[in-house]
Design an enzyme around this catalytic site. Structure first.
Site, mmCIF file in Angstrom:
data_model
loop_
_atom_site.group_PDB
_atom_site.id
_atom_site.type_symbol
_atom_site.label_atom_id
_atom_site.label_comp_id
_atom_site.label_asym_id
_atom_site.label_seq_id
_atom_site.Cartn_x
_atom_site.Cartn_y
_atom_site.Cartn_z
ATOM 1 N N GLY A 65 54.531 64.175 13.817
ATOM 2 C CA GLY A 65 55.473 65.208 13.463
ATOM 3 C C GLY A 65 55.706 65.182 11.972
ATOM 4 O O GLY A 65 56.363 64.276 11.469
ATOM 5 N N THR A 66 55.178 66.163 11.251
ATOM 6 C CA THR A 66 55.237 66.163 9.799
ATOM 7 C C THR A 66 55.366 67.597 9.303
ATOM 8 O O THR A 66 54.799 68.512 9.887
ATOM 9 C CB THR A 66 53.954 65.541 9.205
ATOM 10 O OG1 THR A 66 53.803 64.220 9.687
ATOM 11 C CG2 THR A 66 53.998 65.523 7.692
#
Length: 545
Positions: free
Chosen positions: A360-361
């Site tokens: 998750g970025t």
């Protein structure tokens, strides 16, 4: 520099390049507009980047939050700066701490829960960037995020899909505060449904009023530590009070007249530099950009880079070799000789000397008409991070501690105050010592792979940033295993398979193949401005004026 790009779009895409003197690009339109508001109000690219980053914690919570880590590379108008705002381990974390809790045979910290949470660095990055380079009052930069959190927003398509998938992961749903915060009505919000986040607005107001001090030495830090200790974590107020981000000098690698810059270890940016240095030993410009030969060479170069990175990269003090040794020109030339143009190989780490997870970025980039350019990335690591949320402040916490090892002799062996191996990496390109492009490609170990694939397209094949962004990608996993996008030419897939690559064709582009944002300087930013691109694999856009 005015490039001789080919501005035709050779790949299926719903997007075109954006030309403007002031630009923001990220993976959510509301966050991009938050940054643009700062530029329109007389702020600079740093003001825009910080406002965008704050808004992203609200509008893309599956990827980042107020408990994220962050990195930045920026051109201030005269020189390049790097900022490492990755988290450090609590003082109580040792190998024995984890073995006592999880068993003598455990090899790394868990994936979810408080024992994965290092001290989050993103808020410190916002404050440090604003204090050193910003023009507008820090509180102004938080205003758009606060407004979005209080009024709510309609959940977009890609974020909605990932949110729904996360709601099926029991290890997330069972974490303290997660369901209460992110599963209103007992489920993930539907696409187009309104989601409000008043608790995060409360935290942002405290952050705004104290320039981030409330997060590390005030009410938010106290709430974080209370919840950690109540739920079996080891965090103490001193872990937050002593935390500071680190200004660093970016590493660089020359490539055909330009130079790629990355944050030095503890991150994996050096993987892109190694792969680029190996790729330079081949005449990629003479090969078709989407042909079997060029793709095979890049894949093999990336494998060689990862072999060394996974063996050696950690906190600098824990590394057996230096980044300079890993980037030595003679060493990279020798590594390039290992590539067989006709056969895929599984490489081992070399011996440099003086001569896949879905994460998750979010990534954003901003540039202004005075020449300031910002490349910024922040992340909760695995989707929704640790899963732990402090409900009264809406702080969802990363799980970067999972990147530590518990094996003796590992460069990433956990230790008090140490930073783990990190995957998130902003990138920057210069030419002749002047800024040329700020860019990044999100998605776990896809990030250096995306840096390599897109940059070689622009430099070697004159593909414009949007075309380079749209082009089908591959992703190396391990051994001989790669994934490719469904848009890749079946003849190329067959040709790679004939060379021995083990290939899985995947339709999910969100994490498997990353998502990029690009700003390329066209000349004088006050006149020619920039050309920008935003990845169609996400909900975002490039915007400007």
């Amino acid at each position: 520099m005015t490039p001789s790009f080919d501005f035709r779009c050779p790949y299926p895409s719903t997007r075109l390049p954006v030309f403007a003197r002031n630009v923001v690009a990220t993976s959510h339109p509301l966050a991009a507009q938050a940054g643009l508001r700062m530029l329109a109000a007389g702020g600079n690219a740093v003001d825009a980047a910080v406002a965008t980053a704050a808004a992203m914690t609200i509008v893309e919570p599956c990827s980042n939050g107020l408990g994220s880590d962050a990195f930045c590379i920026l051109w201030d108008g005269a020189q390049l700066h790097g900022l490492n705002a990755s988290g450090r381990a609590p003082q109580a974390w040792t190998p024995d701490y984890f073995r006592r809790k999880y068993g003598a045979q455990v090899q790394r910290p868990p994936e979810r829960g408080w024992d994965t949470v290092t001290v989050p660095g993103a808020v410190s990055a916002w404050a440090a960037l604003s204090q050193r380079f910003g023009k507008l009052p820090f509180a102004d930069l938080m205003a758009p995020a606060i407004e979005i959190a209080e009024r709510g927003y309609a959940v977009p398509v890609v974020v909605g899909e990932k949110w729904a998938n996360a709601a099926q992961v029991q290890a997330l749903v069972s974490q303290p505060g997660f369901a209460d915060t992110f599963l209103p009505h007992g489920r993930a919000p539907a696409v187009g449904e309104l989601f409000r986040f008043p608790a995060a607005a409360r935290a942002l107001r405290a952050i705004a009023a104290t320039r981030g001090e409330a997060y590390y030495r005030g009410e938010i830090a106290q709430a974080l530590v209370r919840q950690s200790q109540a739920q079996g974590g080891a965090h103490a107020l001193a872990d937050f009070e002593t935390y500071q981000p680190e200004w660093v000098t970016p590493l660089s690698q020359a490539y055909r007249g330009v130079a790629l810059h990355e944050i030095p270890p503890n991150g994996q940016g050096i993987a892109a530099l190694i792969a680029l240095g190996i790729a330079e030993q081949f005449d990629l410009a003479a090969l078709p950009p989407d042909g079997v030969e060029s793709q095979h060479i890049l894949i093999e170069a990336m494998k060689l880079a990862f072999a060394d990175v996974y063996r050696y990269v950690a906190e600098p003090a824990g590394m057996a070799v230096t980044p300079a040794q890993m980037l030595d020109a003679a060493y990279l030339a020798e590594r390039a000789k290992l590539i067989d143009p006709r056969r895929a190989q599984a490489f081992e780490a070399g011996t440099p000397d003086d001569v896949h997870r879905r994460g998750g970025t979010i990534y954003l980039t901003a540039a202004d008409e005075h020449g300031m350019m910002v490349s910024f990335i922040q992340s909760n690591y695995l989707g929704f991070g640790s899963g732990v949320v402090v409900p009264e402040y809406g702080v969802s916490l990363q799980n970067r501690g999972h990147g530590f090892s518990l094996e003796a002799g590992s460069p990433n062996l956990v230790a008090p105050g140490k930073r783990p191996f990190h995957t998130i990496i902003p990138a920057f390109v210069t030419q002749g010592g002047r800024p040329l492009m700020s860019y990044g490609v999100m998605g776990a170990n896809m990030q250096p792979q995306g840096h390599l694939q897109t940059l070689t397209r622009m430099v070697d094949h004159r593909q414009n940033p949007q075309a380079a962004c749209d082009a089908p990608r591959w992703r190396f996993n391990q051994g001989l295993s790669i994934n490719v996008e469904t848009a890749m030419d079946p003849a190329v897939v067959a040709g790679l398979a004939a060379r021995g690559h083990t290939i899985e064709v995947l339709a999910d582009s969100y994490q498997d193949f990353g998502a990029g944002q690009f700003i390329w300087r066209l000349g004088d930013p006050a006149s020619e401005g920039y050309v920008a691109a935003s990845d169609p694999r996400r909900d975002g856009q490039a915007v400007g004026f």
